[in-house]
Design a protein around this motif. Structure first.
Motif, PDB file in Angstrom:
ATOM      1  N   THR A  11      38.694  34.171 -12.504  1.00 20.34           N
ATOM      2  CA  THR A  11      39.835  34.041 -13.411  1.00 20.34           C
ATOM      3  C   THR A  11      39.948  32.647 -14.028  1.00 20.34           C
ATOM      4  OG1 THR A  11      41.214  33.494 -11.524  1.00 20.34           O
ATOM      5  CG2 THR A  11      41.231  35.798 -12.228  1.00 20.34           C
ATOM      6  N   SER A  13      38.433  28.906 -15.845  1.00 20.33           N
ATOM      7  CA  SER A  13      37.802  28.564 -17.121  1.00 20.33           C
ATOM      8  C   SER A  13      36.303  28.891 -17.092  1.00 20.33           C
ATOM      9  CB  SER A  13      38.080  27.077 -17.373  1.00 20.33           C
ATOM     10  OG  SER A  13      37.184  26.540 -18.258  1.00 20.33           O
ATOM     11  N   ILE A  14      35.599  28.505 -16.042  1.00 18.16           N
ATOM     12  CA  ILE A  14      34.156  28.790 -15.944  1.00 18.16           C
ATOM     13  C   ILE A  14      33.924  30.286 -15.727  1.00 18.16           C
ATOM     14  CG2 ILE A  14      32.102  28.439 -14.491  1.00 18.16           C
ATOM     15  CD1 ILE A  14      32.593  26.011 -16.145  1.00 18.16           C
ATOM     16  N   ASN A  37      42.092  33.403  -6.584  1.00 21.12           N
ATOM     17  CA  ASN A  37      43.000  32.981  -5.523  1.00 21.12           C
ATOM     18  C   ASN A  37      44.252  33.860  -5.524  1.00 21.12           C
ATOM     19  OD1 ASN A  37      44.081  31.482  -3.472  1.00 21.12           O
ATOM     20  ND2 ASN A  37      44.789  29.823  -4.797  1.00 21.12           N
ATOM     21  N   GLN A  39      45.847  34.973  -8.886  1.00 21.23           N
ATOM     22  CA  GLN A  39      46.211  35.527 -10.210  1.00 21.23           C
ATOM     23  C   GLN A  39      45.999  37.032 -10.257  1.00 21.23           C
ATOM     24  OE1 GLN A  39      44.151  32.877  -9.663  1.00 21.23           O
ATOM     25  NE2 GLN A  39      44.118  31.531 -11.418  1.00 21.23           N
ATOM     26  N   ALA A 124      28.864  25.460 -10.327  1.00 19.77           N
ATOM     27  CA  ALA A 124      29.871  24.733 -11.108  1.00 19.77           C
ATOM     28  C   ALA A 124      30.741  23.920 -10.149  1.00 19.77           C
ATOM     29  CB  ALA A 124      30.733  25.707 -11.904  1.00 19.77           C
ATOM     30  N   GLU A 127      32.611  20.081  -6.099  1.00 20.26           N
ATOM     31  CA  GLU A 127      33.244  19.564  -4.877  1.00 20.26           C
ATOM     32  C   GLU A 127      32.508  20.047  -3.624  1.00 20.26           C
ATOM     33  OE1 GLU A 127      34.881  21.249  -7.286  1.00 20.26           O
ATOM     34  OE2 GLU A 127      36.640  20.094  -7.952  1.00 20.26           O
ATOM     35  N   GLY A 215      39.981  23.779 -16.421  1.00 22.04           N
ATOM     36  CA  GLY A 215      41.065  23.923 -15.454  1.00 22.04           C
ATOM     37  C   GLY A 215      41.805  22.602 -15.262  1.00 22.04           C
TER      38      GLY A 215
END
Ligand code: NAD
Ligand code: MG
Length: 396
Positions: A11, A13-14, A37, A39, A124, A127, A215
């Motif tokens: 859901t 941007s990527i 998560n 949405q 992507a 982190e 995001g």
């Protein structure tokens, strides 16, 4: 044969850009699983459009809601929840590739689950790699996974380094003859602001990036330049390049996505319009090229490509990232965790923009990093750093 794909963070941007590219190639891909998560509404729309086998909501209440609303539509999508659900859909046998596009540390375990089942990983979620470094890249080699960078800079570097499938996993810089990697940075929305002006900026201003639509978390990271710091660490692990050979260059137009300088003086760069569908399309069927839907670059219209040196005093987060990388071990785990807490506090208007590096620096100075020798150690240091950073936020 169609390639089975799981999109972690569908859901976002990527995730949405990935589905946009896939939509243009209906005979190449089979969407097996989508995850998010919380949405529910967005995920329900995606389930109706894509009919995946599985939909995973990390949040269990959201999963219950999604299951109920899908039932009413007569959908046969199987709804799962939590980390166990994410790990499962990242490692299913019918899945050939996994788009790792969850934001932040929550992406680490599902991405590692995909690595351990030898998938093609479209990374992507920087982190995850910043947190776990060598452990992650060692696992890629051990389990025969294929790691393709989606971050536009790293995708650009990859394109300037590797031309055939034999190149994976990445070679060391000595046998490729690399002198430097030049990571380009747009400078974000506050590139021309004075340090005084930075004290007053709002989350809304920070999230309004001049060139990229992203995001919230990565938008704030771009404004503080922590994004570029995380990318220096990411480049170090992806390409086995020492920190001292990775330089950051300001390039406000975001047309050159990064450059590789070779020892013979050649410099290769990758250019394109700033749209993540290009690196996504590049990685999906690499080394085969497919259309992305991104308009072709018009250099006449672009007219100018400008470059500036970085002023580390204006961007203390970038300096902190280099220092954490140089001190090795879990320092980068601590840096990432403290940054996630500080960015969230800024978005909630609990701390100012210029407090973000202060929270990170104080956390790093109060916690001793150690060898990042197991996933347990990484998760422990991540948790400890989050707790400490939250205390620093609360006391500020
Ligand atoms: P985003 O906020 O738009 O989307 C994040 C996705 O992750 C959403 O689907 C969300 O539901 C999911 N998610 C959030 N928290 C979660 C949790 N606790 N558990 C499971 N899922 C969770 O973010 P984005 O901009 O798409 O960025 C995603 C990743 O890609 C980040 O790591 C970012 O640094 C990286 N990236 C993004 C861009 C870009 O242009 N957006 C460019 C380069 C790299
Ligand atoms: Mg980037």
């Amino acid at each position: 044969m169609k390639k089975g794909i799981t999109i972690l963070g569908a859901t976002g941007s990527i995730g949405i850009s990935t589905l946009d590219v896939i939509k243009q190639h209906p005979h190449e891909f089979n969407v097996i699983a989508l995850t998010a998560n919380k949405q529910v509404k967005r995920m329900q729309e995606l389930c109706i459009e894509w009919s995946p086998l599985y939909a995973v909501m990390a949040d269990s209440d959201a999963a219950t809601q999604l299951e109920q609303s899908l039932k009413q539509t007569g959908s046969s999508v199987k709804v799962l929840s939590g980390v166990a659900g994410l790990n499962l859909v990242a490692s299913l046998s019918e899945v050939d590739m996994v788009m790792a596009a969850i934001v932040g540390s929550a992406g680490l375990l599902p991405t590692l689950a995909a690595v351990k089942t030898g998938k093609r990983i479209l990374l992507a979620n920087k982190e995850a790699l910043v947190m776990s470094g060598k452990l992650f890249t060692d696992a890629v080699r051990q389990y025969g996974a294929k790691l393709l960078p989606i971050d536009s800079e790293h995708n650009a570097i990859f394109q300037c380094l590797f031309f055939d499938e034999a190149a994976l996993p990445s070679k060391t810089p000595e046998n490729l003859g690399i002198n430097r990697i030049l990571l380009t940075a747009s400078g974000g929305p506050f590139r021309t602001y004075s340090i005084e002006q930075l004290h007053e900026v709002t989350p809304q201003q920070a999230c309004a990036h001049p060139n990229w639509d992203m995001g919230q978390k990565i938008s704030v990271d771009s404004a503080t330049m922590m994004n570029k710091g995380l990318e220096v660490i990411e480049a170090h692990w992806l390409f086995s390049i020492p920190a001292k050979q990775i330089e950051v260059l300001l390039h406000p137009q975001s047309i050159i996505h990064s450059l590789v300088e070779y020892i013979d003086g050649s410099v290769l760069a990758q250019l394109g319009n700033p749209d993540m569908r290009t690196p996504i399309a590049h990685a999906l069927l690499w080394p085969k090229r497919i259309k992305s839907g991104v308009p072709y670059l018009d250099l006449i219209k672009t007219a100018q490509l400008n470059f500036e040196a970085i002023n580390f005093n204006r961007f203390p987060c970038l300096k902190l990232a280099y220092e954490a990388l140089n001190s090795e071990g879990t320092a980068t785990t601590i840096l990432n965790a403290a940054n996630e807490i500080a960015v969230e506090a800024f978005l909630q208007k609990t701390i100012s923009f210029t407090s973000i590096p202060k929270v990170i620096e104080t956390t790093l100075s109060q916690l001793n990093g150690r060898a990042a020798s197991s996933i347990e150690i990484i998760l422990e240091d991540d948790k400890q750093a989050r707790e400490l950073a939250q205390q620093i936020v609360n006391n500020s």
